[in-house]
Design an enzyme around this catalytic site. Structure first.
Site, mmCIF file in Angstrom:
data_model
loop_
_atom_site.group_PDB
_atom_site.id
_atom_site.type_symbol
_atom_site.label_atom_id
_atom_site.label_comp_id
_atom_site.label_asym_id
_atom_site.label_seq_id
_atom_site.Cartn_x
_atom_site.Cartn_y
_atom_site.Cartn_z
ATOM 1 N N LYS A 1 -12.198 20.672 -1.237
ATOM 2 C CA LYS A 1 -13.023 20.237 -1.384
ATOM 3 C C LYS A 1 -14.210 20.880 -1.753
ATOM 4 C CE LYS A 1 -17.118 17.613 1.029
ATOM 5 N NZ LYS A 1 -17.340 16.535 0.607
ATOM 6 N N ASN B 1 -18.478 20.102 -10.617
ATOM 7 C CA ASN B 1 -18.912 18.588 -9.517
ATOM 8 C C ASN B 1 -20.399 18.645 -10.159
ATOM 9 O OD1 ASN B 1 -19.304 17.046 -8.408
ATOM 10 N ND2 ASN B 1 -18.952 17.221 -6.384
ATOM 11 N N CYS C 1 -22.342 14.533 -7.451
ATOM 12 C CA CYS C 1 -22.655 14.367 -6.143
ATOM 13 C C CYS C 1 -23.380 13.293 -5.675
ATOM 14 C CB CYS C 1 -22.628 15.030 -4.979
ATOM 15 S SG CYS C 1 -23.051 14.853 -3.286
ATOM 16 N N LYS D 1 -17.306 17.512 -13.757
ATOM 17 C CA LYS D 1 -16.542 16.349 -13.545
ATOM 18 C C LYS D 1 -17.762 15.969 -12.867
ATOM 19 C CE LYS D 1 -14.652 14.271 -9.156
ATOM 20 N NZ LYS D 1 -13.666 13.614 -7.929
ATOM 21 N N ASN E 1 -16.486 9.682 -10.945
ATOM 22 C CA ASN E 1 -17.311 10.046 -9.253
ATOM 23 C C ASN E 1 -17.465 8.782 -9.209
ATOM 24 O OD1 ASN E 1 -17.994 11.228 -6.811
ATOM 25 N ND2 ASN E 1 -18.301 13.268 -7.462
ATOM 26 N N GLY F 1 -10.484 7.460 -10.028
ATOM 27 C CA GLY F 1 -10.952 6.000 -10.042
ATOM 28 C C GLY F 1 -10.068 5.070 -9.351
#
Ligand code: RRO
Length: 301
Positions: free
Chosen positions: A44, A127, A130, A165, A192, A243
């Site tokens: 995570k 990432n 988000c 990402k 994402n 995805g």
């Protein structure tokens, strides 16, 4: 058949990984199936400071998928290094992919520099996508300059492979992927989720506490396929395709679109055995389709 892959120099026994956020730091799934069957385990997203995330409710089901607006809940960098990572190593021997988020270029650099010192981490997934936070997040990943700047900042502090990402909430995904490539990325993870919303008819309010939340699941799989294929043709970097994947056939389709590895996200929340079932089914489907190894089908379209 051979289902192993090589991801930016790291050997994986198979291409299947849980998408960031769906396996936490491994503990929740250790009694469900043997984590050592995974190609790699993606943790995570962590930030410098611990975060509670957004108010409940922050999940909503919808046709062919789900919405989430977790808001980057995580125990923070120090807890990750001191507790989550060592505890994960006790139950899992394979490659660990550490997912990192931040609210400024400096924060990405600082967190990446500390994670770089962790021998247990093989790959960094950065990432920049988000959608569930008020600043940062997908604002970075929808801006080519910032995407390149963050990639460069992380590149400066680590020699470990970096996968950026990406968010699908952009007009041209290849522009962002190319910016990350210029910044020194070793690979691209995409996609994402999509910014979306649902409304409860009785309360006349959105179901999630935040008005907008991220759509994931089977609904977005054909779009993810298209975006992976675009990036495959626009860049030289290896791709982790994400995805709506939920079975071996979906994995093979994503690899044909151009992915090297794949991540399974929402499907884990529907059936916690999805990763194991997918890995178990893969050799049989490869045989049936006459596929000897995954390299021979990568990017055939
Ligand atoms: O924590 C989240 O709300 C979250 C993140 Br950081 C992300 O990158 N993707 C997602 O679906 N949820």
């Amino acid at each position: 058949v051979d289902m192993s892959i090589e991801l930016a120099g790291v050997r994986l026994q198979n291409p299947v990984m849980p998408a960031s956020g769906t396996f936490g730091y491994g503990q929740e799934y250790k009694d469900v199936f043997d984590l050592n069957k995974l190609g790699a385990l993606v943790t995570k997203s962590i930030t410098k400071e611990p975060r509670y995330g957004n108010e409940l409710p922050r999940i909503a089901e919808c046709t062919s998928g789900m919405l989430n607006s977790i808001g980057l809940q995580n125990p923070g960098l120090e807890h990750f290094r001191e507790v989550d990572l060592p505890e994960l190593r006790k139950i899992y021997r394979g490659p660990i992919v550490a997912n990192i988020s931040g609210f400024s270029v400096d924060e990405y650099r600082e967190v990446a520099a500390k994670v770089d010192r962790e021998e247990q981490v093989e790959i960094l997934e950065i990432n920049i996508s988000c959608p569930n936070v008020d600043h940062g997040g997908s604002a970075f990943g929808s801006n080519p300059k910032l995407s390149e700047e963050i990639t460069r900042a992380v590149r400066d502090v680590t020699k470990k492979p970096i996968f950026m990402k990406l968010t699908p909430n952009v007009l041209d995904i290849t522009e962002i992927a190319k910016a990350c490539e210029s910044g020194g990325a070793d690979g691209i993870s995409l996609i994402n989720n999509f910014k979306a919303m649902r409304i409860d008819l009785k309360t006349r309010k959105t179901i999630t506490s935040k008005t907008y939340a991220g759509l994931s699941g089977p609904a977005i799989r054909p779009i993810a396929m298209r975006m992976v294929n675009e990036v495959y043709h626009a860049c030289k970097l290896p791709i982790i395709g994400i995805g709506g994947i939920s079975c071996a056939d979906d994995v093979l389709e994503m690899i044909m679109a151009g992915a090297t590895g794949i991540e399974i996200g929402s499907a884990n929340l529907v059936d916690p055995w999805t990763c194991q079932k997918t890995i178990d089914a893969l050799p049989k489907r490869m045989k049936e389709l006459g596929i000897r190894n995954l390299e021979e089908i990568r990017g055939v379209v």
